[in-house]
Design a protein around this motif. Structure first.
Motif, mmCIF file in Angstrom:
data_model
loop_
_atom_site.group_PDB
_atom_site.id
_atom_site.type_symbol
_atom_site.label_atom_id
_atom_site.label_comp_id
_atom_site.label_asym_id
_atom_site.label_seq_id
_atom_site.Cartn_x
_atom_site.Cartn_y
_atom_site.Cartn_z
ATOM 1 N N PRO A 105 18.064 -18.230 -25.651
ATOM 2 C CA PRO A 105 16.823 -19.013 -25.653
ATOM 3 C C PRO A 105 17.078 -20.466 -26.064
ATOM 4 C CG PRO A 105 16.550 -16.950 -26.870
ATOM 5 C CD PRO A 105 17.994 -17.073 -26.526
ATOM 6 N N ARG A 106 16.258 -21.358 -25.576
ATOM 7 C CA ARG A 106 16.433 -22.797 -25.805
ATOM 8 C C ARG A 106 16.519 -23.167 -27.293
ATOM 9 N NH1 ARG A 106 18.213 -26.136 -22.085
ATOM 10 N NH2 ARG A 106 16.740 -25.344 -20.587
ATOM 11 N N LEU A 113 23.903 -26.392 -30.958
ATOM 12 C CA LEU A 113 24.327 -27.776 -30.738
ATOM 13 C C LEU A 113 24.284 -28.562 -32.042
ATOM 14 C CD1 LEU A 113 25.132 -30.116 -28.862
ATOM 15 C CD2 LEU A 113 22.694 -30.516 -28.499
ATOM 16 N N GLY A 114 23.210 -28.376 -32.801
ATOM 17 C CA GLY A 114 23.113 -29.054 -34.092
ATOM 18 C C GLY A 114 24.225 -28.645 -35.041
ATOM 19 N N ASN A 120 31.299 -31.259 -36.742
ATOM 20 C CA ASN A 120 32.136 -32.375 -36.308
ATOM 21 C C ASN A 120 32.026 -33.532 -37.293
ATOM 22 O OD1 ASN A 120 33.724 -34.116 -34.898
ATOM 23 N ND2 ASN A 120 32.325 -34.381 -33.197
ATOM 24 N N LEU A 121 30.813 -33.892 -37.670
ATOM 25 C CA LEU A 121 30.623 -34.979 -38.633
ATOM 26 C C LEU A 121 31.183 -34.612 -40.007
ATOM 27 C CD1 LEU A 121 27.007 -36.100 -37.667
ATOM 28 C CD2 LEU A 121 29.157 -37.298 -37.199
ATOM 29 N N PHE A 122 31.005 -33.371 -40.415
ATOM 30 C CA PHE A 122 31.495 -32.922 -41.715
ATOM 31 C C PHE A 122 33.012 -33.049 -41.802
ATOM 32 C CE2 PHE A 122 33.118 -29.490 -44.411
ATOM 33 C CZ PHE A 122 32.534 -29.842 -45.615
ATOM 34 N N TYR A 123 33.713 -32.543 -40.802
ATOM 35 C CA TYR A 123 35.175 -32.591 -40.837
ATOM 36 C C TYR A 123 35.706 -33.999 -40.591
ATOM 37 C CZ TYR A 123 35.703 -27.660 -41.615
ATOM 38 O OH TYR A 123 35.674 -26.429 -42.188
ATOM 39 N N THR A 124 34.987 -34.806 -39.840
ATOM 40 C CA THR A 124 35.370 -36.207 -39.687
ATOM 41 C C THR A 124 35.267 -36.927 -41.025
ATOM 42 O OG1 THR A 124 34.617 -36.203 -37.396
ATOM 43 C CG2 THR A 124 34.875 -38.344 -38.444
ATOM 44 N N ARG A 125 34.220 -36.645 -41.785
ATOM 45 C CA ARG A 125 34.058 -37.225 -43.113
ATOM 46 C C ARG A 125 35.191 -36.780 -44.034
ATOM 47 N NH1 ARG A 125 32.083 -35.197 -47.691
ATOM 48 N NH2 ARG A 125 31.315 -36.631 -49.247
#
Length: 134
Positions: A105-106, A113-114, A120-125
């Motif tokens: 379901p959407r 996706l979130g 991605n942002l967490f590990y980049t930080r």
């Protein structure tokens, strides 16, 4: 020194028995101290195993074998801390998982996706702060 990697490698741990290799899955090795990040690596491992099983079911044997062999080599380290990095070379299996996600379901798709963007942002930080080697 061109041989720095040898000095660094001397501090790495690896398993030396079948029990240690399989025990990596339930944190049986003495140097494994599980935290929530380790649980995420284990979840990613299980997702890739599911993708390999799905590929096998779809009779894509070579891709299923490639995926399975690629992820079980991580167990020789005795921990799964590098699974995201090793898992990135198994991107064909991730395409299969993406096709499966499109059937959800959407709202679930947006939640996944979130989560991917957040990780991605967490590990980049963590990388930027020097808490994660690569």
């Amino acid at each position: 020194s061109p041989f720095t990697f040898l000095h660094v490698r001397a501090n790495w741990r690896s398993v030396n028995s079948l029990y240690g290799w399989i025990g990596t899955l339930w944190y049986a090795n003495p140097w494994q101290v599980p935290n929530w990040r380790d649980h995420l690596h284990l979840l990613f491992f299980l997702l890739l195993c599911a993708a390999a099983a799905f590929l096998f079911k779809k009779k894509q044997y070579s891709l299923a074998l490639y995926t399975l062999l690629s992820i079980i080599t991580v167990l020789f380290q005795g921990e799964m801390v590098d699974l995201f990095r090793f898992g990135s070379v198994i991107f064909p299996a991730l395409f299969v998982l993406g096709d499966l996600v499109m059937r959800l379901p959407r709202p679930v798709q947006w939640a996944l996706l979130g989560a991917v963007v957040w990780f991605n942002l967490f590990y980049t930080r963590l990388y930027a702060l020097g808490e994660w080697a690569y």
